[in-house]
Design an enzyme around this catalytic site. Structure first.
Site, short mmCIF file in Angstrom:
data_model
loop_
_atom_site.label_atom_id
_atom_site.label_comp_id
_atom_site.label_asym_id
_atom_site.label_seq_id
_atom_site.Cartn_x
_atom_site.Cartn_y
_atom_site.Cartn_z
N ARG A 61 34.07 -46.82 96.78
CA ARG A 61 35.47 -46.65 97.23
C ARG A 61 36.33 -46.19 96.05
O ARG A 61 37.32 -45.49 96.24
CB ARG A 61 36.00 -47.94 97.86
CG ARG A 61 37.51 -47.88 98.18
CD ARG A 61 37.96 -48.90 99.21
NE ARG A 61 37.41 -50.21 99.03
CZ ARG A 61 37.79 -51.10 98.11
NH1 ARG A 61 38.77 -50.79 97.26
NH2 ARG A 61 37.22 -52.27 98.01
N TYR A 113 51.78 -28.83 111.28
CA TYR A 113 50.76 -29.37 112.18
C TYR A 113 51.34 -30.61 112.89
O TYR A 113 51.96 -31.47 112.25
CB TYR A 113 49.51 -29.72 111.36
CG TYR A 113 48.53 -30.53 112.15
CD1 TYR A 113 47.95 -30.01 113.31
CD2 TYR A 113 48.19 -31.82 111.77
CE1 TYR A 113 47.06 -30.77 114.05
CE2 TYR A 113 47.30 -32.57 112.51
CZ TYR A 113 46.74 -32.04 113.65
OH TYR A 113 45.87 -32.79 114.40
N ASP A 183 51.34 -27.99 102.21
CA ASP A 183 50.08 -28.00 102.96
C ASP A 183 49.54 -26.56 102.94
O ASP A 183 50.10 -25.66 103.56
CB ASP A 183 50.33 -28.49 104.39
CG ASP A 183 49.03 -28.66 105.18
OD1 ASP A 183 48.06 -27.94 104.88
OD2 ASP A 183 49.01 -29.47 106.12
N LYS A 208 39.07 -27.32 107.50
CA LYS A 208 39.32 -25.94 107.91
C LYS A 208 38.63 -24.97 106.94
O LYS A 208 37.43 -25.04 106.77
CB LYS A 208 40.84 -25.72 108.02
CG LYS A 208 41.56 -26.83 108.82
CD LYS A 208 41.07 -26.92 110.24
CE LYS A 208 41.80 -27.82 111.20
NZ LYS A 208 42.02 -29.20 110.93
C1 LIG Z 1 47.78 -27.40 108.65
C2 LIG Z 1 47.07 -28.69 108.94
N1 LIG Z 1 47.26 -29.73 108.12
C3 LIG Z 1 46.64 -30.91 108.35
C4 LIG Z 1 45.81 -31.10 109.44
C5 LIG Z 1 45.13 -32.43 109.66
O1 LIG Z 1 43.83 -32.37 109.22
P1 LIG Z 1 42.58 -33.20 109.83
O2 LIG Z 1 42.41 -32.76 111.25
O3 LIG Z 1 41.46 -32.85 108.93
O4 LIG Z 1 42.96 -34.64 109.76
C6 LIG Z 1 45.58 -30.03 110.30
C7 LIG Z 1 44.69 -30.18 111.47
O5 LIG Z 1 44.56 -29.31 112.31
C8 LIG Z 1 46.24 -28.79 110.05
O6 LIG Z 1 46.06 -27.72 110.86
#
Ligand SMILES: Cc1ncc(COP(=O)(O)O)c(C=O)c1O
Length: 396
Positions: A61, A113, A183, A208
């Site tokens: 961890r 998101y 992000d 992604k």
């Molecule tokens: C731009 C973006 N940030 C964060 C996330 C969240 O990621 P996760 O699905 O790996 O938890 C997503 C999920 O689609 C996303 O498209």
């Protein structure tokens, strides 16, 4: 290899081109066996020679050698001092917001998101954090809501799913005492390096493009400052938000082909965007590489080498046609994710952004008829054949 040679080699790699860094920067052959790829250190704990005498790892961890290679690679690619990897993108976002304390204020872009506002409004607000949502493409509007008390400005650029851009440099100049968090999931460090543009923290859903093969879920946060890195590492251990060695290993493997994958994602997306823009049954196409894109100049200034593999569009016939289209595809998959080798289609209003609520969604430009396409690596001609037949079925 001696420790000194390893360090010298790493230094050379840090200074090399993106593709070289993605393959070699943080990884050296395993010192015990010579294995060219990092082993999966599938272990809970680590033998200690004596109390307080260990080899840098004590419990998985708190740290794991496989995960560490992924963290070091991402730190090098995103030009940070360090990185922390997580089991999902959402746990990465949770860790970043956990830097705040009761009563602290954060400014969040209106288009992000859908899971981010769900986390902030439904969970973190219960712990006394305050959020203001603003159109971050409007720098003046951001300036009006950032106060001396604002601790974080959180943006996503290009944003999911409207592809709206935010000028990272301009926000970094007006953010006062706040940390600027970007992000960078939609472009990856192959196409955008937010820390170079003034961001303090970059984060990813590595689910992604970074992993890229629809095989894992994961997250990463990369830091410009050692203090933020240390604070998040502390939170990560205390809250138990970690990545598994196996998923880290798959993500390291994905990272090695990021450069070539992103080139092909960009090429394919450009071809499909142009095809859709010229189609008489399509009313709107949003892709930062199109001249018709309202922020095309900013895209050219901010993005490196291309505009990514994501695009959104609307068909004549709005929501009804959009839903019919999504279920009429045969090669392209209707699915919740993005950024992988397979081309995938999503209906944001009912899927990825359903949690936002209709009012906020429409204000953010996520109309009921909007369709999001994550353009994969297939032959573009085959993708066009599939789009063509589905559009014919969906729009009379
Ligand atoms: C731009 C973006 N940030 C964060 C996330 C969240 O990621 P996760 O699905 O790996 O938890 C997503 C999920 O689609 C996303 O498209």
């Amino acid at each position: 290899m001696t420790e000194q040679t390893t360090r010298t080699k790493k230094k050379q790699r840090v200074d090399s081109g993106f593709a070289t860094r993605a393959i070699h920067a943080a990884e050296v052959p395993d010192p015990t066996t010579g294995a060219i790829t990092t082993p999966i250190y599938q272990t809970t704990t680590y033998a200690q020679k004596a109390v307080g005498v260990d080899k840098g790892y004590t419990y998985s961890r708190s740290g794991n050698p496989t995960v560490q290679v992924l963290e070091d690679s991402l730190a090098i690619l995103e030009k940070g001092v360090g990185a922390a990897c997580f089991g999902t993108g959402m746990s990465a976002i949770t860790a970043v917001f956990s830097l705040l304390s009761q009563g602290d204020h954060a400014v969040i872009a209106k288009v992000v998101y859908g899971g981010t506002p769900r986390l902030c409004d439904n969970i973190l607000a219960r712990f006394g954090l305050k959020f203001t949502y603003v159109d971050t493409s409007d720098i003046e509007a951001v300036g009006e809501v950032v106060t001396e008390k604002t601790k974080l400005v959180f943006i996503e650029t290009p944003a999911n799913p409207t592809l709206k851009l935010t000028d990272i440099r301009a926000i970094s100049e007006i953010k006062k005492n706040a940390k600027l968090v970007v992000d960078n999931t939609f472009l990856s460090p192959a196409l955008q390096v937010p820390i170079d543009l003034g961001a303090d923290i970059t984060l990813h859903s590595t689910t992604k493009y970074v992993e890229g093969h629809n095989s894992t879920v994961g997250g990463a946060v990369i830091f410009k400052n050692k203090k933020d890195y240390d604070n998040v590492k502390y939170l990560q251990n205390a809250m138990g938000l970690i990545q598994s060695p196996f998923n880290a290993w798959l993500t390291i493997r994905g990272l090695k082909t990021l450069d070539v994958r992103m080139k092909r994602h960009c090429e394919n997306a450009e071809i499909l965007a142009e095809y859709l823009e010229g189609h008489p049954k399509v009313t709107k196409v949003l892709y930062p590489g199109l001249d018709s894109f309202s922020q095309a100049a900013l895209a050219r200034r901010q993005h490196l080498r291309g505009h990514g593999g994501m695009l959104s569009f609307e068909l004549k016939g709005g929501v009804k046609a959009g839903l019919k289209f999504a279920s009429s595809l045969s090669l392209i998959t209707l699915a919740e994710s993005l950024g992988a080798v397979e081309t995938m289609v999503t209906h944001p209003a009912t899927m990825t952004h359903a949690a936002m609520g209709k009012k906020a969604r429409l204000e953010a430009g996520i109309t009921d008829g909007l369709i999001r396409l994550s353009v994969g690596l297939e032959d573009p001609d085959d993708l066009i054949v599939d789009l063509d037949q589905a559009i014919k079925k969906a729009v009379a």
